[in-house]
Design a protein around this motif. Structure first.
Motif, PDB file in Angstrom:
ATOM      1  N   TYR A   1      -2.463  17.216  -5.412  1.00 29.24           N
ATOM      2  CA  TYR A   1      -2.400  15.752  -5.406  1.00 29.24           C
ATOM      3  C   TYR A   1      -1.538  15.258  -6.568  1.00 29.24           C
ATOM      4  O   TYR A   1      -1.520  15.872  -7.645  1.00 29.24           O
ATOM      5  N   ILE A   2      -0.832  14.156  -6.328  1.00 35.68           N
ATOM      6  CA  ILE A   2      -0.124  13.536  -7.456  1.00 35.68           C
ATOM      7  C   ILE A   2      -1.163  13.047  -8.466  1.00 35.68           C
ATOM      8  O   ILE A   2      -2.285  12.689  -8.093  1.00 35.68           O
ATOM      9  N   ILE A   3      -0.791  13.059  -9.724  1.00 35.59           N
ATOM     10  CA  ILE A   3      -1.729  12.660 -10.782  1.00 35.59           C
ATOM     11  C   ILE A   3      -1.763  11.148 -10.939  1.00 35.59           C
ATOM     12  O   ILE A   3      -2.819  10.541 -11.093  1.00 35.59           O
ATOM     13  N   GLU A   4      -0.576  10.533 -10.875  1.00 32.48           N
ATOM     14  CA  GLU A   4      -0.507   9.081 -11.087  1.00 32.48           C
ATOM     15  C   GLU A   4       0.758   8.512 -10.466  1.00 32.48           C
ATOM     16  O   GLU A   4       1.817   9.145 -10.496  1.00 32.48           O
ATOM     17  N   SER A   5       0.648   7.339  -9.903  1.00 31.22           N
ATOM     18  CA  SER A   5       1.806   6.605  -9.402  1.00 31.22           C
ATOM     19  C   SER A   5       2.189   5.577 -10.464  1.00 31.22           C
ATOM     20  O   SER A   5       1.366   4.752 -10.874  1.00 31.22           O
ATOM     21  N   LEU A   6       3.448   5.627 -10.943  1.00 28.44           N
ATOM     22  CA  LEU A   6       3.835   4.818 -12.107  1.00 28.44           C
ATOM     23  C   LEU A   6       4.430   3.459 -11.754  1.00 28.44           C
ATOM     24  O   LEU A   6       4.436   2.560 -12.583  1.00 28.44           O
ATOM     25  N   ASP A   7       4.959   3.315 -10.545  1.00 26.16           N
ATOM     26  CA  ASP A   7       5.660   2.073 -10.182  1.00 26.16           C
ATOM     27  C   ASP A   7       5.135   1.503  -8.875  1.00 26.16           C
ATOM     28  O   ASP A   7       4.770   2.249  -7.959  1.00 26.16           O
ATOM     29  N   GLN A   8       5.139   0.186  -8.789  1.00 23.22           N
ATOM     30  CA  GLN A   8       4.728  -0.497  -7.562  1.00 23.22           C
ATOM     31  C   GLN A   8       5.902  -0.646  -6.590  1.00 23.22           C
ATOM     32  O   GLN A   8       5.720  -0.907  -5.407  1.00 23.22           O
ATOM     33  N   GLU A   9       7.111  -0.516  -7.111  1.00 18.94           N
ATOM     34  CA  GLU A   9       8.305  -0.653  -6.279  1.00 18.94           C
ATOM     35  C   GLU A   9       9.357   0.331  -6.768  1.00 18.94           C
ATOM     36  O   GLU A   9       9.211   0.947  -7.831  1.00 18.94           O
ATOM     37  N   SER A  10      10.424   0.491  -6.000  1.00 17.08           N
ATOM     38  CA  SER A  10      11.493   1.407  -6.396  1.00 17.08           C
ATOM     39  C   SER A  10      12.147   0.914  -7.682  1.00 17.08           C
ATOM     40  O   SER A  10      12.360  -0.281  -7.862  1.00 17.08           O
ATOM     41  N   ILE A  11      12.446   1.852  -8.572  1.00 18.78           N
ATOM     42  CA  ILE A  11      13.124   1.456  -9.814  1.00 18.78           C
ATOM     43  C   ILE A  11      14.647   1.529  -9.649  1.00 18.78           C
ATOM     44  O   ILE A  11      15.387   1.282 -10.600  1.00 18.78           O
TER      45      ILE A  11
ATOM     46  N   SER B   1       6.314   2.751 -18.898  1.00 17.96           N
ATOM     47  CA  SER B   1       6.382   1.668 -17.910  1.00 17.96           C
ATOM     48  C   SER B   1       7.791   1.095 -17.810  1.00 17.96           C
ATOM     49  O   SER B   1       8.484   0.924 -18.813  1.00 17.96           O
ATOM     50  N   ALA B   2       8.192   0.805 -16.572  1.00 19.97           N
ATOM     51  CA  ALA B   2       9.503   0.187 -16.348  1.00 19.97           C
ATOM     52  C   ALA B   2       9.451  -1.314 -16.580  1.00 19.97           C
ATOM     53  O   ALA B   2      10.490  -1.974 -16.682  1.00 19.97           O
ATOM     54  N   GLU B   3       8.236  -1.868 -16.658  1.00 20.69           N
ATOM     55  CA  GLU B   3       8.072  -3.309 -16.873  1.00 20.69           C
ATOM     56  C   GLU B   3       8.132  -3.619 -18.357  1.00 20.69           C
ATOM     57  O   GLU B   3       7.705  -2.820 -19.195  1.00 20.69           O
TER      58      GLU B   3
END
Length: 729
Positions: free
Chosen positions: A60-70, A107-109
């Motif tokens: 399983y992936i550990i964490e999803s970092l973005d809500q949208e494509s960067i 974070s990209a934000e």
């Protein structure tokens, strides 16, 4: 089964399937995944419906970092295209296009910040003057009467704020940084500061009108002599793009050119201008990435990797000094920023402007083929006068450490008139060789088997290939003699010699050694601009793009080695270098003079270049390349193998060559494997295999077929593939 396919930054042409829980990750977003014993940041490239991996082997992936494509849609397409064309793993390409902080999972934000805010009780305290006996607390509280202050980034120390918080006069509030697009800031200000705009001559005005009225995607090559005012054309074209509410990307070959470029842009425009180059730290690079993505910055000026900056509304890409080899990445994923910018411009349907006084033969060929549109500027802008060119035959001269007496006399004449002199020597250090006068032993780098460069000021021997160094030796390692001497000259030695001849004048040396400290280059350039230094000595860092209005004499001290190089591009590079260096002279009203010192004044390249100019040289060089079937009339790719054992590297390339011969492809030339011209570096033996074909498409098919054959490469051998190479060493 909830599947996600991920590209990781590993040197493998494959992707990795994982399971996910909860919300489905978005294609183009980052995820943290387990990979062996590591946790890696990967890019989601697909949401597959099935996988060849058995369910029990999926993690399983550990964490999803973005809500949208960067990545924007166009940038995503560009990177996909680039991975295919340059035969690079997609995971390395996608990750390589991101700032380091994003590769590390940050974070990209843009982050929230904490501010000190004035409470109702604090306002009452100010009104009633309750802090009259605590002046510092009063000043801090009073400063909040206008705007909240950022915590940790204000003139008052933390003890003052703690005391005010205890009294209930201030409170901490968290706010996301308010994103203000650069267009919003222009409500009260014009885009350009009118008083800085220069009047264009007829040639410049015609060029500008062509750029402005050329709609959509076009590649414009501004082929303008040095001092013809290309930058002013850029600036006025940029102004028109900004008026449309679009952003602009300006690429320059080296960070040495960014300080003066940025200064000129900032003095000209009332907009946010960001800079991207290798001297920024990782946090600064991420902040520029965020500002451009959110349309906070109007213009980004940077070196080649700035091409992958995300923009909200990019309207123009300018590549200045488009011929410069610095636009080609020389490690990792080996892209060429100029060529990718053209592909990107086509995807975005925006204009690309390439500028140079010495256009690359590739760009001139593209003009001939009708792929690029040419704008030629033959006149120097303003009151600049044409340069006068002279050759000094060193065989007829007495020479003092690389400086002929004729040159010294010329320097004296120009300096006594209050002008500046620029000397070019593309070799830093004091001398390139330290040898034994008795037996001829040479102090070699054991890792590269090349002579150490003697650095007198640092009292060190340095290898300019791998970076190793050691203290200066006083005794020959072969015969024991102490009679060691240097041979050849470097910028340090020229500086020391000039200090004896021109003791009353200040000298500035600009090379990688003298500018290694942060801010040193800007400091030196400022001294030159202000006239504090009269004599300038430099390597290529000083040769490109700089505007020195008081320089009236330029001299190239030694270019003879480039006249007899095995590299077919050497003459093109020398011609470009000569014109670029010469262009530093006579950029204002004063007459400029260029002197070339050589032992070979009759060499055909020098004769044609000095008598007929770069345009004539380029036409002759293109004709010769065409007859010989060399780029740009053919496509090349080179495999480079490196290993601590020479035969291991050779064997890998031999296997590749066998595969290639088995394909039986017509018109495919296979040269090698052969030892590289620079056969050992940093302890690694280097071999190469060169492929050449009249067709880029055919060469791409061959490389793809070879990749599908999946030739095994031992761990002890490093294999590099360079498509469209410019360095064959």
């Amino acid at each position: 089964m909830k599947l996600v396919r991920v590209a990781l930054s590993v040197p493998l042409f494959k992707f990795f399937d994982y399971l996910y829980e909860g919300k489905q990750p978005v294609v183009g977003s980052r995820v943290i995944v387990p990979f062996g014993r590591q946790k890696l940041v990967g890019i989601v490239i697909e949401i597959p419906k099935e996988t060849v991996i058995t369910l029990e082997n999926l993690k399983y992936i550990i964490e999803s970092l973005d809500q949208e494509s960067i990545f924007s849609e166009e940038l995503w397409s560009l990177l996909y295209w680039s991975a295919e064309y340059y035969q690079a793993p997609l995971g390395e390409v996608l990750n390589g296009a991101l700032p380091v902080k994003l590769r590390q999972g940050e974070s990209a934000e843009q982050k929230t910040k904490t501010f000190w805010n004035l409470t109702a009780l604090g306002k009452q305290a100010l009104t009633n003057n309750l802090l009259k006996r605590a002046k510092k607390q009063f000043d801090a509280l009073n400063s909040l009467d206008v705007l909240p202050l950022e915590k940790g980034n204000n003139p008052f120390n933390s003890g003052i704020w703690s005391a005010l918080k205890t009294k209930g006069y201030v409170e901490e509030i968290e706010e996301k940084i308010r994103l203000i697009s650069w267009q919003d800031r222009l409500e009260e200000l014009p885009i350009a500061k009118e008083y800085d705009r220069l009047t264009l001559n007829q040639e410049q005005a015609m060029a500008l009108s062509q750029l402005i009225f050329g709609q959509g995607f076009n590649v414009w090559l501004i082929d303008g002599v040095t001092g013809s005012g290309k930058t002013e054309i850029y600036l006025q074209h940029i102004e028109e793009i900004l008026k449309k509410g679009q952003q602009v990307l300006v690429l320059v070959p080296e960070i040495g050119l960014t300080p003066q470029t940025v200064q000129r842009f900032r003095s000209r425009f009332n907009v946010e201008i960001d800079v991207l180059h290798s001297n920024l730290n990782d946090t600064q690079r991420l902040q520029v990435w965020q500002r451009a993505k959110n349309a906070e910055s109007a213009v980004v000026i940077g070196t080649r990797s700035a091409l992958f900056t995300p923009f909200q509304n990019l309207g123009l890409i300018i590549l200045d000094e488009e011929h410069d080899s610095s636009f080609k990445q020389q490690d990792g994923w080996r892209y060429h920023a100029r060529d990718l910018a053209v592909v990107y411009g086509k995807q975005l349907n925006i204009p690309i402007v390439l500028g140079s006084a010495t256009p690359s033969l590739e760009s001139l060929h593209n003009v001939q083929q009708g792929k690029y549109k040419s704008i030629i500027l033959k006149k120097r802008a303003g009151n600049s006068t044409a340069l006068r060119h002279f050759v000094i035959d060193l065989k007829q001269q007495r020479v003092h450490n690389g400086l002929s007496e004729a040159l010294l006399d010329e320097m004296k004449e120009h300096l006594e008139k209050g002008n500046q002199v620029l000397l070019f020597l593309n070799r830093r250090g004091f001398a390139p060789v330290l040898l034994c006068h008795e037996c001829g032993w040479i102090a070699d780098c054991q890792y590269c088997e090349k002579p150490y460069t003697y650095h007198q000021k640092q009292r060190a021997l340095r290898c300019h290939h791998c970076g190793s160094q050691k203290p200066i030796v006083n005794q020959c390692a072969k015969c024991g003699s102490t009679n060691l001497v240097t041979t050849g000259i470097g910028t340090e030695q020229v500086e020391a010699t000039l200090e004896k001849f021109f003791a009353n004048y200040l000298i500035t040396r600009i090379d990688r050694d003298s500018t290694s400290r942060k801010g040193a280059l800007e400091h030196h350039l400022k001294d030159i601009q202000q006239g504090k230094s009269q004599i300038l000595i430099g390597t290529q860092m000083l040769a490109k793009g700089h505007h020195f209005p008081n320089v009236t004499l330029v001299a190239l001290l030694n270019v003879d080695s480039a006249l007899f190089s095995l590299d077919f591009r050497a003459e093109e590079r020398l011609a470009q270098l000569y014109i670029q260096v010469a262009g530093r002279a006579g950029r204002e009203e004063k007459q400029g003079k260029v002197i070339l010192q050589t032992h070979y004044p009759e060499h055909p390249l020098l004769v044609s270049l000095l008598s007929q100019g770069y345009k004539y040289f380029a036409e002759q060089a293109l004709g010769l390349r065409d007859k010989m079937g060399l780029p740009p009339f053919s496509a090349q790719a080179i495999f480079k193998a490196q290993s601590r054992v020479s035969t291991d590297a050779e064997l890998v390339l031999s296997r590749i060559a066998e595969n290639l011969y088995s394909f039986n492809v017509q018109d495919l030339q296979i040269l090698g494997p052969l030892p590289s011209p620079f056969s050992k570096k940093a302890g690694l033996y280097r071999w190469q295999l060169l492929l050449q074909s009249p067709s880029k498409v055919k060469l791409q098919k061959v490389l793809l077929q070879l990749r599908e054959n999946n030739i095994s490469i031992p761990n002890k051998v490093r294999l590099i593939l360079d498509v469209d190479p410019i360095d064959l060493s």
